[in-house]
Enzyme design. Structure first.
Site, short mmCIF file in Angstrom:
data_model
loop_
_atom_site.label_atom_id
_atom_site.label_comp_id
_atom_site.label_asym_id
_atom_site.label_seq_id
_atom_site.Cartn_x
_atom_site.Cartn_y
_atom_site.Cartn_z
N LYS A 116 0.77 -1.16 0.02
CA LYS A 116 0.15 -0.11 0.05
C LYS A 116 1.14 1.15 0.04
O LYS A 116 0.44 2.25 -0.47
CB LYS A 116 -0.91 0.03 1.18
CG LYS A 116 -2.04 -1.09 0.91
CD LYS A 116 -2.83 -1.38 2.30
CE LYS A 116 -3.65 -0.45 2.52
NZ LYS A 116 -4.63 -0.88 3.79
N LYS A 201 -1.63 10.85 7.42
CA LYS A 201 -2.39 11.69 8.20
C LYS A 201 -3.52 11.04 8.65
O LYS A 201 -4.33 10.53 7.72
CB LYS A 201 -2.47 13.01 7.51
CG LYS A 201 -3.41 14.05 8.61
CD LYS A 201 -2.47 14.78 9.12
CE LYS A 201 -3.15 15.77 10.15
NZ LYS A 201 -2.54 16.15 11.52
N PHE A 202 -3.92 10.85 10.06
CA PHE A 202 -5.19 10.47 10.22
C PHE A 202 -6.39 11.60 9.97
O PHE A 202 -6.46 12.68 10.98
CB PHE A 202 -5.55 10.04 11.56
CG PHE A 202 -6.78 9.46 12.17
CD1 PHE A 202 -7.26 8.26 11.71
CD2 PHE A 202 -7.37 10.21 13.16
CE1 PHE A 202 -8.35 7.79 12.06
CE2 PHE A 202 -8.67 9.73 13.45
CZ PHE A 202 -9.30 8.51 12.98
N HIS A 208 -15.63 7.23 3.76
CA HIS A 208 -14.81 6.26 2.78
C HIS A 208 -15.83 6.06 1.59
O HIS A 208 -17.05 5.89 2.05
CB HIS A 208 -14.67 4.98 3.55
CG HIS A 208 -14.63 3.89 2.59
ND1 HIS A 208 -13.27 3.05 2.82
CD2 HIS A 208 -14.89 3.18 1.25
CE1 HIS A 208 -13.19 1.95 1.83
NE2 HIS A 208 -14.22 2.39 0.97
N ASN A 290 -8.33 -1.94 -4.45
CA ASN A 290 -8.59 -3.30 -4.38
C ASN A 290 -8.78 -3.76 -5.83
O ASN A 290 -9.56 -3.44 -6.56
CB ASN A 290 -10.00 -3.46 -3.57
CG ASN A 290 -9.88 -3.16 -2.23
OD1 ASN A 290 -10.96 -2.88 -1.60
ND2 ASN A 290 -8.76 -3.39 -1.61
N ARG A 292 -9.90 -6.43 -7.34
CA ARG A 292 -10.68 -7.51 -7.28
C ARG A 292 -12.17 -6.93 -7.46
O ARG A 292 -12.42 -5.79 -7.48
CB ARG A 292 -10.18 -8.31 -6.10
CG ARG A 292 -10.67 -7.52 -5.01
CD ARG A 292 -10.71 -8.38 -3.50
NE ARG A 292 -10.51 -7.61 -2.48
CZ ARG A 292 -11.27 -6.88 -1.76
NH1 ARG A 292 -12.66 -7.02 -2.28
NH2 ARG A 292 -11.14 -6.39 -0.50
P1 ADP Z 1 -14.57 -5.05 0.47
O1 ADP Z 1 -14.01 -3.74 0.28
O2 ADP Z 1 -14.97 -5.91 -0.56
O3 ADP Z 1 -15.62 -4.99 1.54
P2 ADP Z 1 -13.18 -6.19 2.58
O4 ADP Z 1 -12.20 -5.54 3.29
O5 ADP Z 1 -14.34 -6.40 3.53
O6 ADP Z 1 -13.34 -5.57 1.23
O7 ADP Z 1 -12.79 -7.86 2.38
C1 ADP Z 1 -13.38 -8.61 1.47
C2 ADP Z 1 -13.30 -10.05 1.92
O8 ADP Z 1 -12.19 -10.38 1.73
C3 ADP Z 1 -13.79 -10.46 3.39
O9 ADP Z 1 -14.34 -11.59 3.54
C4 ADP Z 1 -12.40 -10.48 4.27
O10 ADP Z 1 -12.49 -11.30 5.38
C5 ADP Z 1 -11.59 -10.87 3.24
N1 ADP Z 1 -10.28 -10.25 3.19
C6 ADP Z 1 -9.83 -9.15 3.23
N2 ADP Z 1 -8.56 -8.89 3.31
C7 ADP Z 1 -7.95 -10.05 3.38
C8 ADP Z 1 -6.66 -10.71 3.35
N3 ADP Z 1 -5.57 -9.81 3.53
N4 ADP Z 1 -6.50 -12.09 3.46
C9 ADP Z 1 -7.64 -12.86 3.47
N5 ADP Z 1 -8.97 -12.54 3.28
C10 ADP Z 1 -9.17 -11.17 3.53
P1 ADP Z 2 -7.94 -2.09 4.47
O1 ADP Z 2 -6.92 -2.59 3.37
O2 ADP Z 2 -7.83 -2.97 5.76
O3 ADP Z 2 -9.23 -2.11 3.87
P2 ADP Z 2 -7.83 0.82 4.32
O4 ADP Z 2 -6.63 1.47 3.90
O5 ADP Z 2 -8.83 0.56 3.16
O6 ADP Z 2 -7.45 -0.77 4.94
O7 ADP Z 2 -8.65 1.63 5.51
C1 ADP Z 2 -9.73 0.70 6.20
C2 ADP Z 2 -10.51 1.71 6.85
O8 ADP Z 2 -9.78 2.60 7.68
C3 ADP Z 2 -11.14 2.84 5.88
O9 ADP Z 2 -12.35 2.45 5.30
C4 ADP Z 2 -11.39 4.13 6.76
O10 ADP Z 2 -12.72 4.00 7.56
C5 ADP Z 2 -10.18 4.10 7.67
N1 ADP Z 2 -9.00 4.90 7.39
C6 ADP Z 2 -8.02 4.41 6.58
N2 ADP Z 2 -7.07 5.26 6.47
C7 ADP Z 2 -7.47 6.62 6.78
C8 ADP Z 2 -7.12 7.84 7.19
N3 ADP Z 2 -5.84 8.29 6.58
N4 ADP Z 2 -7.77 8.51 8.21
C9 ADP Z 2 -9.06 8.22 8.66
N5 ADP Z 2 -9.54 6.93 8.65
C10 ADP Z 2 -8.76 6.15 7.70
MG MG Z 3 -9.89 -0.64 2.29
#
Ligand code: ADP
Ligand code: ADP
Ligand code: MG
Length: 460
Positions: A116, A201-202, A208, A290, A292
């Site tokens: 990432k 930065k948070f 989202h 993502n 996918r």
């Molecule tokens: P979406 O944005 O499609 O909602 P999610 O973060 O909810 O994505 O993840 C989609 C699916 O993939 C979920 O069933 C989650 O449990 C699974 N998943 C997400 N990241 C991983 C990972 N690194 N390894 C295995 N499964 C994952």
């Molecule tokens: P993942 O790969 O686990 O899906 P993301 O980078 O998509 O991780 O972040 C997951 C969630 O965390 C986001 O949907 C958002 O709610 C929160 N988040 C991520 N980055 C930030 C940020 N910089 N500031 C505030 N919230 C964040």
């Molecule tokens: Mg995400």
């Protein structure tokens, strides 16, 4: 078009892909663990192959077992669904090296977006704004402190190979950074086999919002609008809707077009989603991509009329997109509620059990994507998704009222589900007004209180 596709997944998404194949006249092979022998995708696929025991590392993540199943059955392509191997660069490569088609982007694109910190760099160069943060992965707590001092607290430590909301830590002040770094690195190591972190930065009270993209192998790239996904627990989505109630149409289309052009610049192909953080001033920043199919893809299908899974398969078979951006039209409003085997009153604790009485409320504007049936035993080994309720209405209000009605009619007995929580959200004023951020669940904890017996869609 392919003659036969193997689906390397389980549950509702395996079923969703099988249905798309059937509509395209393509034969299907379901693979399954021993725990999933008696499941709906296995019974509706043309063929099925058992690939191992319940543990995912020995079945749904077992690349060689899956490739062997494909060879044995003569499948020409593999659809990975979401989760499991969907964003695994090695698997995509292996599939292609075996002379099969991976229904998804190139292994290089998966690799670049899967790391990432690297993805941030790539998309910045392609023209998307990113949040202030580390230029790359952060070596240690001291380096994190230097960067944080520069960009200002609060900051967010994130796992470079993260997913599913794991390996993240918000840090409000410098003295907390050292310990948080160690914890996040350990958690990331444990979950992803790599403890690398980056920092950004948070943003307080963000949205989202994500953009759905389809790109063919000949440079055709379209966006299918945005999805608002701010209603989350543990950084994972519970409710999604499209269009976003937070963005005026012209602003939304502007963001979508900027993202579309950036994706065209990186030469991506297949379906993909660009996730954005949108701040209170409606400024947007690239968060991650993502590479996918996304869980919540159906709401986009409902408002565009485009079957994203069939398009993925057509793209992978080499066909050009049959529409250009101008041909994509948006109609009405769609919402998804993820019915999970989780107890909201216990902070969304996952639970297992056997489905007893089961009845889905359907009717106009309601689509349910599910693999469960009465008598089905929910395995503890896999994720907690039971069913996705997708509503469509001409207006947001109609979409909400249809969702309320569908959940009210639904009976899922045998284990706690999130539906009682969902039905409370659907009448809660901030949700109804559409004024919510990613803090919604935390700021509305009372919706998690045990409800008086109202028969709100679920019982145990
Ligand atoms: P979406 O944005 O499609 O909602 P999610 O973060 O909810 O994505 O993840 C989609 C699916 O993939 C979920 O069933 C989650 O449990 C699974 N998943 C997400 N990241 C991983 C990972 N690194 N390894 C295995 N499964 C994952
Ligand atoms: P993942 O790969 O686990 O899906 P993301 O980078 O998509 O991780 O972040 C997951 C969630 O965390 C986001 O949907 C958002 O709610 C929160 N988040 C991520 N980055 C930030 C940020 N910089 N500031 C505030 N919230 C964040
Ligand atoms: Mg995400």
């Amino acid at each position: 078009m392919f003659n036969k596709i193997l689906i390397a997944n389980r549950g509702e998404i395996a079923l969703r892909v099988i249905r798309a194949c059937q509509e395209l006249g393509v034969s299907t092979v379901a693979v399954h663990s021993t725990a999933d022998a008696d499941t709906v995708p296995v019974s509706v696929a043309d063929e099925s192959v058992c690939i191992g025991p319940p543990q995912v590392t020995k079945s749904y993540l077992n690349m060689h077992a899956i490739l062997t199943a494909a060879k044995l059955t003569g499948a020409e392509a593999i659809h990975p669904g979401y989760g499991f191997l969907a964003e695994n660069e090695t698997f995509a490569r292996l599939v292609r090296n075996s002379g099969l088609v991976f229904i998804g982007p190139s292994a290089d694109h998966i690799a670049r977006m899967g790391q990432k910190a690297e993805a941030r760099k790539t998309m910045k160069e392609a023209g998307l704004p990113i949040l202030p943060g580390s230029a790359d992965m952060v070596k240690d707590g001291d380096e994190a402190k230097r960067i944080a001092a520069d960009i200002g607290y609060p900051v967010l430590l994130k796992a470079a190979y993260g997913g599913g909301g794991r390996g993240m830590r918000v840090v409000a002040k410098e003295e907390d950074l050292g310990p948080a770094f160690a914890q996040a690195a350990a958690e990331a190591m444990n979950a992803f086999g790599d403890g690398s972190l980056y920092l950004e930065k948070f943003i307080e009270r963000p949205h989202h919002i994500e953009i759905q993209i389809l790109a063919d192998q000949r440079g055709g790239v379209v966006h299918l609008g945005e999805r608002e996904c701010s209603i989350q627990r543990r950084h994972q989505k519970l409710i999604e809707e499209s269009p976003s109630p937070f963005l005026a149409r012209d602003r939304a289309l502007q963001i979508c077009e900027t993202v579309r052009q950036a994706i065209a610049r990186i030469g991506y192909e297949g379906a993909g989603t660009v996730e954005l953080i949108v701040d209170e001033n409606r400024r947007f920043y690239f968060m991650e991509m993502n590479t996918r199919l996304q869980v919540e893809h159906p709401i986009t299908e409902e408002i565009t009329g485009i079957d994203i899974v069939k398009e993925q398969i057509r793209i992978a078979s080499g066909q050009p997109l049959r529409f250009r951006q101008d041909d994509v039209t948006f109609r009405g409003h769609s919402i998804e509620c993820r019915a999970l085997a989780e107890d909201a009153t216990l902070d969304f604790r996952p639970c297992t059990g056997t489905i007893q009485n089961l009845h889905f409320g359907l009717g106009p504007g309601i689509r349910v994507e599910t693999h469960i049936y009465s008598g089905y035993q929910i395995p503890a080994t896999y994720d907690s998704l039971l069913a996705k309720f997708i509503s469509w209405g001409l207006t947001r209000a109609e979409s909400i009222s249809r969702m309320r009605r569908a959940i009210r009619e639904t009976v899922i007995e045998g284990l706690p589900t999130t539906l009682p929580w969902h039905s409370q959200v659907l009448v809660e004023p901030d949700f109804v007004r559409g004024t919510y951020t990613t803090h919604y669940v935390a700021e509305h904890r009372r919706l998690q209180d045990p409800a008086p017996a109202t028969g709100a869609g679920s019982g145990s």
